[in-house]
Design a protein around this motif. Structure first.
Motif, PDB file in Angstrom:
ATOM      1  N   ASN A   1       1.752   2.066  -3.374  1.00  0.00           N
ATOM      2  CA  ASN A   1       0.590   2.238  -4.265  1.00  0.00           C
ATOM      3  C   ASN A   1       0.425   1.075  -5.240  1.00  0.00           C
ATOM      4  O   ASN A   1       0.035   1.265  -6.401  1.00  0.00           O
ATOM      5  CB  ASN A   1       0.686   3.566  -5.038  1.00  0.00           C
ATOM      6  CG  ASN A   1       0.562   4.770  -4.124  1.00  0.00           C
ATOM      7  OD1 ASN A   1      -0.298   4.794  -3.228  1.00  0.00           O
ATOM      8  ND2 ASN A   1       1.419   5.757  -4.323  1.00  0.00           N
TER       9      ASN A   1
ATOM     10  N   LYS B   1       0.834  -1.204   0.000  1.00  0.00           N
ATOM     11  CA  LYS B   1       0.000   0.000   0.000  1.00  0.00           C
ATOM     12  C   LYS B   1       0.870   1.255   0.000  1.00  0.00           C
ATOM     13  O   LYS B   1       0.524   2.253  -0.643  1.00  0.00           O
ATOM     14  CB  LYS B   1      -0.942  -0.019   1.205  1.00  0.00           C
ATOM     15  CG  LYS B   1      -2.087  -1.023   1.060  1.00  0.00           C
ATOM     16  CD  LYS B   1      -3.076  -0.912   2.219  1.00  0.00           C
ATOM     17  CE  LYS B   1      -4.279  -1.815   1.982  1.00  0.00           C
ATOM     18  NZ  LYS B   1      -5.276  -1.720   3.071  1.00  0.00           N
TER      19      LYS B   1
ATOM     20  N   SER C   1      -1.698  -2.107  -6.166  1.00  0.00           N
ATOM     21  CA  SER C   1      -3.071  -2.533  -5.902  1.00  0.00           C
ATOM     22  C   SER C   1      -3.166  -4.041  -5.684  1.00  0.00           C
ATOM     23  O   SER C   1      -2.527  -4.826  -6.384  1.00  0.00           O
ATOM     24  CB  SER C   1      -3.982  -2.145  -7.073  1.00  0.00           C
ATOM     25  OG  SER C   1      -4.031  -0.754  -7.230  1.00  0.00           O
TER      26      SER C   1
END
Length: 340
Positions: free
Chosen positions: A265, A262, A267
């Protein structure tokens, strides 16, 4: 010597304490080998016979079981202990519970302390540091019943209650393959932990079965420290060709991996699908929810306790070690559903 030889006689002759002689005869690790050898040699020469009454008092029934686990903060171990306690209470036994905090020295100390007449048998899951098993072999030599669960010492032939980690990891990895993953990494525990190695084997078998490459750079070993897991996850996803699937040896490590992903970034499951092991309550709380292999923890605890008590109580029966394999179940959730 005209009278019956006592421990005091041996101690006086060797110029050591009575306690030292007693510990030497019980093969306690704090006694120097040369001292132990001298005590045993003299005892044999003088035909020392232990006091039967005193021995019977030492071996009197305590109906207490020693339980040693790596860390009580791990949900898996806390849940297994529930099963141990339920079965023990139902059979009229109590527990002396200790944790190693994943430290070999603490495991050694716990075994020594509990084996000094307080417990009639042990249920143990090894620390991540344990590679020397002499303290456990010593229990065997003394005839103290022992049952392993989850993490075991392969070279020690005692009863073990396990799950089929190889098959569980095969199914978990195959689930990622079925969901479109082609470059799958394995985030392992310490190389000394048998459970982690068994799961790695299942992961490799699944890749081979599907005709996918086994890339050793995608197999990384860590410990149960959050910062280390974050570092290893960062390593994997900074590779020129990062993975699109991740098999993690436990939920505890998977949460650390998710945190790292996370922060970058990345997913889940769109960029990388994840499966792990233990099916802790956090799996349904974290976002996305975590696909995990569930183990019958309560049943593992009950089975280990039942088998240990059978050893303790059936001393007239020839003991034959057993390996009990419990079934697992893959609990599919959002983190692995790449094609959904």
């Amino acid at each position: 010597m005209a009278h019956q030889v006592t421990i005091k006689d041996i101690a006086r002759h060797l110029n050591v304490s009575v306690a030292t002689v007693s510990r030497a005869m019980r093969d306690m690790p704090e006694i120097k080998p040369e001292t132990r050898d001298a005590v045993l040699k003299l005892a044999k020469e003088w035909d020392y016979q232990p006091n039967i009454l005193a021995t019977s008092l030492v071996k009197s029934r305590t109906k207490t079981i020693g339980v040693i686990v790596p860390d009580l903060s791990y949900h898996f171990f806390a849940s297994v202990i529930k099963g141990i306690e339920e079965e023990a209470i139902a059979r009229g036994y109590s527990l002396l519970l200790t944790q190693t905090r994943e430290l070999y020295e603490r495991e050694l100390t716990n075994v020594q302390n509990l084996s000094r007449g307080q417990v009639e048998g042990f249920i143990i899951s090894l620390s991540q540091e344990t590679t020397d098993f002499e303290h456990l072999k010593r229990l065997q030599r003394k005839g103290i019943p022992l049952v392993f669960f989850d993490r075991d010492a392969g070279e020690i032939d005692v009863t073990k209650v396990m799950v089929d980690n190889v098959n569980a990891a095969f199914e978990a990895t195959n689930h990622l393959i079925d969901n479109g993953c082609k470059r799958i990494a394995f985030l392992a525990g310490p190389a000394s932990v048998t459970v982690s190695n068994q799961r790695r084997t299942g992961y490799i078998q699944a890749l081979t079965h599907a005709g996918l490459e086994v890339d050793q750079s995608l197999i990384v070993h860590g410990n149960y420290n959050l910062q280390k897991i974050i570092e290893l996850t960062n390593y994997l996803f900074e590779l020129q060709n990062p993975p699109d699937g991740l098999v993690v040896v436990s939920d505890r490590l998977a949460i650390g991996a998710i945190k790292a992903l996370k922060a970058k970034n990345i997913s889940i499951p769109e960029d990388v699908a994840i499966v792990s092991f233990n099916d802790e309550p956090v799996c349904t709380i974290v976002s996305p929810s975590l696909t995990s292999v569930a183990q019958p923890t309560i049943e593992i605890g009950k089975m280990a306790t039942s088998l240990l008590i059978s050893q303790i109580e059936n001393t007239s029966v020839q003991y034959q070690p057993e390996v009990i394999i419990m079934k697992t179940e893959l609990m599919v959730r959002e983190s692995s559903m790449k094609n959904k």
